[in-house]
Motif scaffolding. Structure first.
Motif, PDB file in Angstrom:
ATOM      1  N   LEU A 180      -1.608   9.223  -1.611  1.00 41.60           N
ATOM      2  CA  LEU A 180      -2.781   8.459  -2.020  1.00 41.60           C
ATOM      3  C   LEU A 180      -3.545   9.140  -3.144  1.00 41.60           C
ATOM      4  O   LEU A 180      -4.177   8.483  -3.980  1.00 41.60           O
ATOM      5  CB  LEU A 180      -3.711   8.241  -0.820  1.00 41.60           C
ATOM      6  CG  LEU A 180      -3.278   7.215   0.223  1.00 41.60           C
ATOM      7  CD1 LEU A 180      -4.175   7.269   1.442  1.00 41.60           C
ATOM      8  CD2 LEU A 180      -3.289   5.793  -0.371  1.00 41.60           C
ATOM      9  N   ARG A 181      -3.497  10.476  -3.157  1.00 40.81           N
ATOM     10  CA  ARG A 181      -4.251  11.238  -4.149  1.00 40.81           C
ATOM     11  C   ARG A 181      -3.464  11.492  -5.430  1.00 40.81           C
ATOM     12  O   ARG A 181      -4.007  12.016  -6.384  1.00 40.81           O
ATOM     13  CB  ARG A 181      -4.675  12.594  -3.548  1.00 40.81           C
ATOM     14  CG  ARG A 181      -5.677  12.448  -2.423  1.00 40.81           C
ATOM     15  CD  ARG A 181      -5.952  13.779  -1.744  1.00 40.81           C
ATOM     16  NE  ARG A 181      -6.974  13.678  -0.705  1.00 40.81           N
ATOM     17  CZ  ARG A 181      -8.281  13.798  -0.920  1.00 40.81           C
ATOM     18  NH1 ARG A 181      -8.720  14.056  -2.143  1.00 40.81           N
ATOM     19  NH2 ARG A 181      -9.141  13.675   0.067  1.00 40.81           N
ATOM     20  N   SER A 200       0.838  -1.189   0.000  1.00 39.22           N
ATOM     21  CA  SER A 200       0.000   0.000   0.000  1.00 39.22           C
ATOM     22  C   SER A 200       0.878   1.245   0.000  1.00 39.22           C
ATOM     23  O   SER A 200       2.055   1.198   0.372  1.00 39.22           O
ATOM     24  CB  SER A 200      -0.916   0.012   1.222  1.00 39.22           C
ATOM     25  OG  SER A 200      -0.165   0.269   2.401  1.00 39.22           O
ATOM     26  N   ARG A 201       0.307   2.373  -0.388  1.00 33.63           N
ATOM     27  CA  ARG A 201       1.073   3.618  -0.419  1.00 33.63           C
ATOM     28  C   ARG A 201       1.442   4.075   0.986  1.00 33.63           C
ATOM     29  O   ARG A 201       2.496   4.687   1.194  1.00 33.63           O
ATOM     30  CB  ARG A 201       0.281   4.695  -1.164  1.00 33.63           C
ATOM     31  CG  ARG A 201      -0.008   4.317  -2.610  1.00 33.63           C
ATOM     32  CD  ARG A 201      -0.498   5.488  -3.430  1.00 33.63           C
ATOM     33  NE  ARG A 201      -0.829   5.078  -4.788  1.00 33.63           N
ATOM     34  CZ  ARG A 201      -1.012   5.917  -5.804  1.00 33.63           C
ATOM     35  NH1 ARG A 201      -0.911   7.225  -5.604  1.00 33.63           N
ATOM     36  NH2 ARG A 201      -1.302   5.469  -7.004  1.00 33.63           N
ATOM     37  N   ALA A 202       0.581   3.765   1.952  1.00 36.19           N
ATOM     38  CA  ALA A 202       0.896   4.111   3.338  1.00 36.19           C
ATOM     39  C   ALA A 202       2.109   3.318   3.812  1.00 36.19           C
ATOM     40  O   ALA A 202       3.005   3.864   4.468  1.00 36.19           O
ATOM     41  CB  ALA A 202      -0.312   3.825   4.231  1.00 36.19           C
ATOM     42  N   GLU A 203       2.143   2.031   3.486  1.00 37.03           N
ATOM     43  CA  GLU A 203       3.292   1.198   3.857  1.00 37.03           C
ATOM     44  C   GLU A 203       4.561   1.712   3.188  1.00 37.03           C
ATOM     45  O   GLU A 203       5.642   1.694   3.803  1.00 37.03           O
ATOM     46  CB  GLU A 203       3.036  -0.256   3.450  1.00 37.03           C
ATOM     47  CG  GLU A 203       1.947  -0.931   4.270  1.00 37.03           C
ATOM     48  CD  GLU A 203       1.524  -2.271   3.691  1.00 37.03           C
ATOM     49  OE1 GLU A 203       0.763  -2.988   4.354  1.00 37.03           O
ATOM     50  OE2 GLU A 203       1.950  -2.590   2.553  1.00 37.03           O
ATOM     51  N   ILE A 218       0.110  13.274   6.618  1.00 38.71           N
ATOM     52  CA  ILE A 218      -0.099  14.209   5.505  1.00 38.71           C
ATOM     53  C   ILE A 218       0.566  13.684   4.240  1.00 38.71           C
ATOM     54  O   ILE A 218      -0.016  13.735   3.147  1.00 38.71           O
ATOM     55  CB  ILE A 218       0.457  15.602   5.878  1.00 38.71           C
ATOM     56  CG1 ILE A 218      -0.380  16.220   7.010  1.00 38.71           C
ATOM     57  CG2 ILE A 218       0.469  16.526   4.660  1.00 38.71           C
ATOM     58  CD1 ILE A 218       0.203  17.494   7.575  1.00 38.71           C
ATOM     59  N   ALA A 219       1.809  13.168   4.385  1.00 41.63           N
ATOM     60  CA  ALA A 219       2.518  12.621   3.234  1.00 41.63           C
ATOM     61  C   ALA A 219       1.745  11.459   2.624  1.00 41.63           C
ATOM     62  O   ALA A 219       1.627  11.343   1.393  1.00 41.63           O
ATOM     63  CB  ALA A 219       3.919  12.169   3.655  1.00 41.63           C
TER      64      ALA A 219
END
Length: 259
Positions: free
Chosen positions: A255-256, A94-97, A249-250
């Motif tokens: 994600l967008r 995932s992008r968060a990971e 925030i990053a």
């Protein structure tokens, strides 16, 4: 969030940064401190101990900052510019990971750098027979690590949506303004200009107050100058909270983003 995937990617980031000869900075720090140790008696015979104490912590802070900013801003922005990020996000990551792992990987390198430089610093102080407050120096080194962790989060957040060059300049600006944010508020109060005062107060609310994580002067000039334990704990919590906020925030911006 899968902690196993985060750990594997963070380890890869750690190895990648180490492979870029970042550890040469430790050798440079040792050489710099030895040169200063040899030169100080000739230019500051009466105050050489205090200057050496102060210089060692300041050099540690500057070298750590250089790594946090220049490496941190490139961790994501270079992946985006080279389009290698497409390969990474196509995998079951995932992008968060991705963001969290990048931060943890670089922070691990910074922890190694700060630890090694602190050991060298203490060894040279011992060799020179300079009296030093061990507890205060270790505390200052730990808070320096917290500050560098926060700056790394700033660098990552800026690197997500702008080029590495611009992110580098903006991160340095955040660092400078963050260290003088309380002075900016005081300047706004004495300026007698409502507009300028609102501007300085706004900057203080937005920018991280990095002076809370700077204990260099207290470590050098006396443990009695250190804040009380409750304030120290609150300042450490502030640093961790701000770091997590910046990473959030990053992640939100990442994600967008469309690639």
């Amino acid at each position: 969030m899968n902690l196993g995937r985060v750990y594997v990617m963070a380890t890869n980031v750690f190895r990648e940064v180490i492979r870029d000869r970042i550890l040469y900075i430790i050798g440079f720090y040792a050489l710099l401190m030895v040169v200063v140790m040899l030169l100080l008696p000739q230019i500051a015979a009466t105050t050489e101990d205090k200057i050496f104490l102060d210089f060692g912590l300041a050099a540690m802070s500057i070298l750590g900052l250089i790594v946090a900013v220049f490496v941190g801003t490139g961790l994501v922005s270079k992946e985006i510019e080279k389009r290698t990020v497409l390969v990474l996000i196509a995998k079951p990551i995932s992008r968060a990971e991705f963001i969290v792992a990048k931060h943890l990987g670089l922070v691990s390198v910074l922890a190694l750098l700060v630890t090694a430089m602190t050991i060298i610093y203490l060894a040279l102080l011992q060799f020179q027979g300079i009296a030093y407050p061990l507890g205060s120096i270790l505390l200052a080194a730990f808070y320096l690590f917290l500050q560098l962790s926060l700056i790394t989060a700033v660098a990552l957040a800026l690197g997500v949506f702008t080029s590495s060059v611009l992110a580098t300049l903006l991160t340095f600006a955040v660092y400078l303004l963050g260290n003088f944010s309380q002075d900016l508020v005081n300047l706004g109060r004495i300026s007698k200009s409502p507009g300028f005062e609102r501007l300085t107060q706004g900057l203080y609310l937005i920018l991280p107050d990095l002076s809370r994580l700077d204990l260099k002067n207290q470590a050098v000039y006396g443990a009695e100058l250190l804040p009380d334990p409750l304030t120290l704990l609150a300042n450490a919590g502030y640093g961790v909270f701000y770091t997590v906020l910046l990473l959030a925030i990053a992640i939100l911006v990442f994600l967008r983003r469309e690639f």
